[in-house]
Every structure is written in C-alpha cells, then in structure tokens.
Motif scaffolding. Structure first.
Motif, PDB file in Angstrom:
ATOM      1  N   SER A  74     -14.058  -1.229  -8.102  1.00 53.74           N
ATOM      2  CA  SER A  74     -12.818  -0.688  -7.528  1.00 53.74           C
ATOM      3  C   SER A  74     -12.978  -0.482  -6.026  1.00 53.74           C
ATOM      4  N   GLY A  75     -11.845  -0.275  -5.375  1.00 54.92           N
ATOM      5  CA  GLY A  75     -11.882   0.018  -3.951  1.00 54.92           C
ATOM      6  C   GLY A  75     -12.497   1.377  -3.672  1.00 54.92           C
ATOM      7  N   THR A  76     -12.254   2.311  -4.568  1.00 54.95           N
ATOM      8  CA  THR A  76     -12.834   3.646  -4.404  1.00 54.95           C
ATOM      9  C   THR A  76     -14.358   3.574  -4.463  1.00 54.95           C
ATOM     10  N   ASN A  79     -15.564   1.894  -1.166  1.00 51.68           N
ATOM     11  CA  ASN A  79     -15.583   2.811  -0.022  1.00 51.68           C
ATOM     12  C   ASN A  79     -16.678   3.867  -0.176  1.00 51.68           C
ATOM     13  N   HIS A 100      -6.707   6.534   2.652  1.00 53.65           N
ATOM     14  CA  HIS A 100      -7.131   6.595   1.251  1.00 53.65           C
ATOM     15  C   HIS A 100      -8.485   7.303   1.111  1.00 53.65           C
ATOM     16  N   GLU A 105      -9.596   9.708  -2.827  1.00 55.63           N
ATOM     17  CA  GLU A 105     -10.861   9.316  -3.448  1.00 55.63           C
ATOM     18  C   GLU A 105     -11.672  10.537  -3.872  1.00 55.63           C
ATOM     19  N   GLU A 153      -8.781   2.101   8.638  1.00 59.64           N
ATOM     20  CA  GLU A 153      -8.018   1.522   7.526  1.00 59.64           C
ATOM     21  C   GLU A 153      -6.971   0.551   8.084  1.00 59.64           C
ATOM     22  N   ASP A 183     -11.708   0.268   5.730  1.00 59.68           N
ATOM     23  CA  ASP A 183     -11.102   0.171   4.407  1.00 59.68           C
ATOM     24  C   ASP A 183      -9.980  -0.850   4.536  1.00 59.68           C
ATOM     25  N   ALA A 185      -8.413  -2.507   2.190  1.00 59.75           N
ATOM     26  CA  ALA A 185      -7.853  -2.748   0.856  1.00 59.75           C
ATOM     27  C   ALA A 185      -6.787  -3.845   0.930  1.00 59.75           C
ATOM     28  N   ARG A 186      -5.881  -3.714   1.912  1.00 58.65           N
ATOM     29  CA  ARG A 186      -4.822  -4.708   2.087  1.00 58.65           C
ATOM     30  C   ARG A 186      -4.972  -5.444   3.416  1.00 58.65           C
ATOM     31  N   CYS A 211      -9.814  -5.187  -1.260  1.00 53.43           N
ATOM     32  CA  CYS A 211      -9.375  -5.092  -2.664  1.00 53.43           C
ATOM     33  C   CYS A 211      -8.848  -6.430  -3.156  1.00 53.43           C
ATOM     34  N   LYS A 214      -4.999  -5.735  -5.565  1.00 46.41           N
ATOM     35  CA  LYS A 214      -3.670  -5.314  -5.078  1.00 46.41           C
ATOM     36  C   LYS A 214      -2.792  -6.559  -5.005  1.00 46.41           C
TER      37      LYS A 214
HETATM   38  C1  LIG Z   1      -5.997   0.979  -3.417  1.00 45.78           C
HETATM   39  C2  LIG Z   1      -6.725   1.389  -2.226  1.00 45.78           C
HETATM   40  C3  LIG Z   1      -8.093   1.675  -2.281  1.00 45.78           C
HETATM   41  C4  LIG Z   1      -8.934   1.589  -3.524  1.00 45.78           C
HETATM   42  O1  LIG Z   1      -8.316   1.853  -4.696  1.00 45.78           O
HETATM   43  P1  LIG Z   1      -8.876   1.580  -6.158  1.00 45.78           P
HETATM   44  O2  LIG Z   1      -7.714   1.955  -6.970  1.00 45.78           O
HETATM   45  O3  LIG Z   1     -10.054   2.459  -6.349  1.00 45.78           O
HETATM   46  O4  LIG Z   1      -9.234   0.134  -6.288  1.00 45.78           O
HETATM   47  C5  LIG Z   1      -8.701   2.036  -1.098  1.00 45.78           C
HETATM   48  N1  LIG Z   1      -8.022   2.115   0.047  1.00 45.78           N
HETATM   49  C6  LIG Z   1      -6.716   1.829   0.136  1.00 45.78           C
HETATM   50  C7  LIG Z   1      -6.028   1.900   1.456  1.00 45.78           C
HETATM   51  C8  LIG Z   1      -6.020   1.459  -1.002  1.00 45.78           C
HETATM   52  O5  LIG Z   1      -4.719   1.193  -0.921  1.00 45.78           O
END
Ligand SMILES: *Cc1c(COP(=O)(O)O)cnc(C)c1O
Length: 351
Positions: A74-76, A79, A100, A105, A153, A183, A185-186, A211, A214
């Motif tokens: 996961s992204g969490t 990170n 995030h 987290e 981010e 981070d 993620a996107r 990620c 997403k």
């Molecule tokens: C979704 C997201 C994450 C990580 O999320 P997980 O649900 O753990 O995969 C981290 N940072 C941002 C900015 C996100 O949108």
C-alpha cells in the motif's frame, strides 16, 4: 450514519453497475490486466525470486530516474517504510498539514519509529512556502528534535504542485542536511497534466512513493524508489513491518500492466473532471472550486440542507458521490459523466 456501516451496505450492490466517484482507488482490474495477472510467472519475493516483482521494481525505478525500487502492499506502507528508512528515533519529518503522510496514515512514523511530524500550514492548493520551511528546520540544539526529512506530496488533493517551487524547497532542505521524500501517490496525474517525463518531477527527491492502485487501476500496490542503499534499508524495514510477500507477482504483473498502458489515459480522467466541473458550476445551489480542477478531482460545496438528500438521490440512481470531493477515474466513462450531470440537473430543478 457510521461510514463503515454504510460501506457494508454498498458491498451488497453489484459493484460493476455503480458509478462510484468517492475515489480513484475503486478502479477494478480490466480484462486485459486480469489476463496479464493470469499469465504471470511467480516466485518467492522474500527470496528475491519473483520475476514480475523484480521487473516492476526495475521499471518503476527507471521511470522515476532512481537506482532501485521496492514493491509494497500500500501507499501507507510505502510512505512509512520511507520515513523509517530516512529517520532514526528522535528525528523529525516536516510535512504539509493536509498531506496524506500527516493526516491519513495514523502517524505510523511516530508510533512505530519514534520520528515526530512537524506540520506546515498549507493553502487550498496544498502549498507552503520557503519561509515556513526555514522556520520549521531546527538548529542543532539539544532542546529540539533533529530535523531529518522533508516529506513533499504531488498531486495534493488533485492539485499539481509547481515544480520549480518543489525543487527550491528540496534544495533548501538539502542545504540544511535533510533528505527529501515525495509522496507521489498520484504523481502520474501531475506528469500527464504537464506533459513532462515523470523523472523530471523527481530529480531532486531522494525517495519517491508511487501508487499503482489509484487512477492507474491496479488492484493493489505501491512502489518506493531511491538509491541502492536506501532501498536496501527499506527491504529490512518492509520485512520487519510484515510487508514481505511471497508469490505477489500476480499483483506486480497488474502494476506493470498499469504503468505500460494506463498512464497516458489519465488525461481522459482530467477531461472528464473538467466536463463535470463546468456543468455543475452552471447550476444554482452548488459551488465548484474551479481553480482546483487540475487533474481528476472536483471539489463541490452544496447547501448543507441539500447534501444528504442529494447523496440519497444519486445513490437511488446508482451514483455514489463524495460529500465534497468527487474523483474521476478509468471506470467512469464519458457517458457516465453525462448521466451524472443530468442527474445533478434533475436534482437542482427540484430543489
Ligand atoms: C492514497 C494515498 C496514499 C496511500 O494510500 P493507501 O491507501 O495506503 O495505498 C498516500 N498518499 C496519498 C497522497 C494518497 O492519495
């Protein structure tokens, strides 16, 4: 209503018939992606023997201009692993208060790693300035924690961060002996929007988390990239945190498929967001923050007395909207967007 009780009820509806705008995390693997997963050769990744995971890690590292990568569930976790790899107990992470890492987290870096987070106030675009960063970086004084990491981010709530600004923040952090984590993620939404190579957005970053689950549409997973020695450290931490997986190549195959086929189409998500935002902005009773329609998110404000009945009306028509945030993604077609727009128009004709 309790958010999770509500989700339980949603689980009883066939997911494929819903237009779900709560998040881009709801995207399901496409038939072609499932095909890639079906045919994936696998091995034991804790032994480093899963060919698809090895390929995904190398591919992502190259895409983001770093030496090495590691696949995480996961992204969490990605990170968290990054923050623990950068920081020892008693050290400090500086991050935006809407990021995030700070709000979503469960403060894992502090709970599990003894590293504190210092939040900086961000504006509605997710930004903070050099002065705020400089004021937060602590001098070497035994009263203070040791500032060790700047965590950035991009995108922040769908907003593309100005690259010169992020680079300047990273330079400042480096000058003061901090490492820089992104981070991302996107991040691919930001790259597609600006029509730049992803590596151009990560050059100054010591580590980057991306990620896959997403808008890129893979069912599970994130990749963390950085230097060889950083990723070496991250591997021990991932195992320690219980994140070592075995024949996870079926997931990595989905991730590789996503990186090879689903990056460019993110532009369509951005177009869908513009379409939806423009149409909703024309309605009385609903306000759209047009300045923040930059990638795949549309933030709306409805009159408080409308918000529950609007959500119920939408749900009766097979559409799930967010309270404020609506997210466009590959499982929502342009026809779906048209349907959503006419439902909004219908609702506001009656209200
Ligand atoms: C979704 C997201 C994450 C990580 O999320 P997980 O649900 O753990 O995969 C981290 N940072 C941002 C900015 C996100 O949108």
């Amino acid at each position: 209503m309790d958010k999770y009780a509500d989700m339980q009820k949603l689980a009883d509806i066939p997911q494929s018939t819903l237009i779900d705008m709560r998040s881009d995390t709801v995207t399901r693997p496409s038939p072609a992606m499932r095909e890639a997963m079906f045919h994936a050769e696998v091995g034991d990744d804790v032994y480093g023997e899963d060919p698809n995971i090895n390929a995904l890690e190398a591919y992502t590292a190259q895409l983001l201009g770093k030496e090495a990568g590691i696949f995480l569930s996961s992204g969490t976790l990605s990170n968290l692993t990054a923050m623990l790899a950068h920081c020892e107990r008693g050290e400090e992470i500086i991050a935006g208060d809407q990021y995030h890492t700070f709000i979503d987290e469960a403060r894992g870096a502090s709970v599990l790693g003894g590293a504190t987070l210092h939040p900086l106030t961000t504006d509605k675009f997710g930004r903070f300035d050099q002065h705020a960063l400089l004021a937060a970086i602590k001098p070497d004084d035994f009263h203070f924690p040791i500032s060790r990491l700047l965590s950035l981010e991009n995108t922040v709530s769908g907003c593309v961060q100005d690259q010169n600004h992020l680079n300047a923040l990273a330079d400042t952090a480096h000058e003061h002996g901090l490492n820089v984590h992104l981070d991302g993620a996107r991040l691919m939404n930001a790259a597609v929007k600006q029509q730049v190579k992803p590596a151009e957005l990560t050059e100054k970053m010591d580590s980057v988390s991306l990620c896959l689950s997403k808008g890129l549409g893979a069912p599970v997973g994130s990749v963390l990239v950085g230097s060889e020695s950083f990723i070496h450290k991250a591997r021990r931490l991932r195992k320690m945190l219980g994140g070592g997986m075995r024949q996870a190549g079926i997931l990595a195959a989905a991730g590789l498929y996503a990186l090879k086929h689903h990056i460019e189409p993110l532009a369509e998500d951005h177009n869908k967001a513009i379409q939806l935002a423009g149409a909703l902005d024309a309605l009385h009773g609903i306000e759209v923050d047009m300045e923040r329609v930059q990638t795949n998110m549309v933030f709306v404000k409805t009159r408080t007395e409308d918000s529950e009945s609007l959500q119920d009306f939408m749900r009766q028509n097979g559409v799930i909207i967010g309270a404020e945030r609506n997210v466009l993604h590959r499982d929502i077609s342009m026809d779906d967007v048209d349907k959503v727009i006419s439902l909004f128009q219908q609702f506001y004709r009656q209200h």
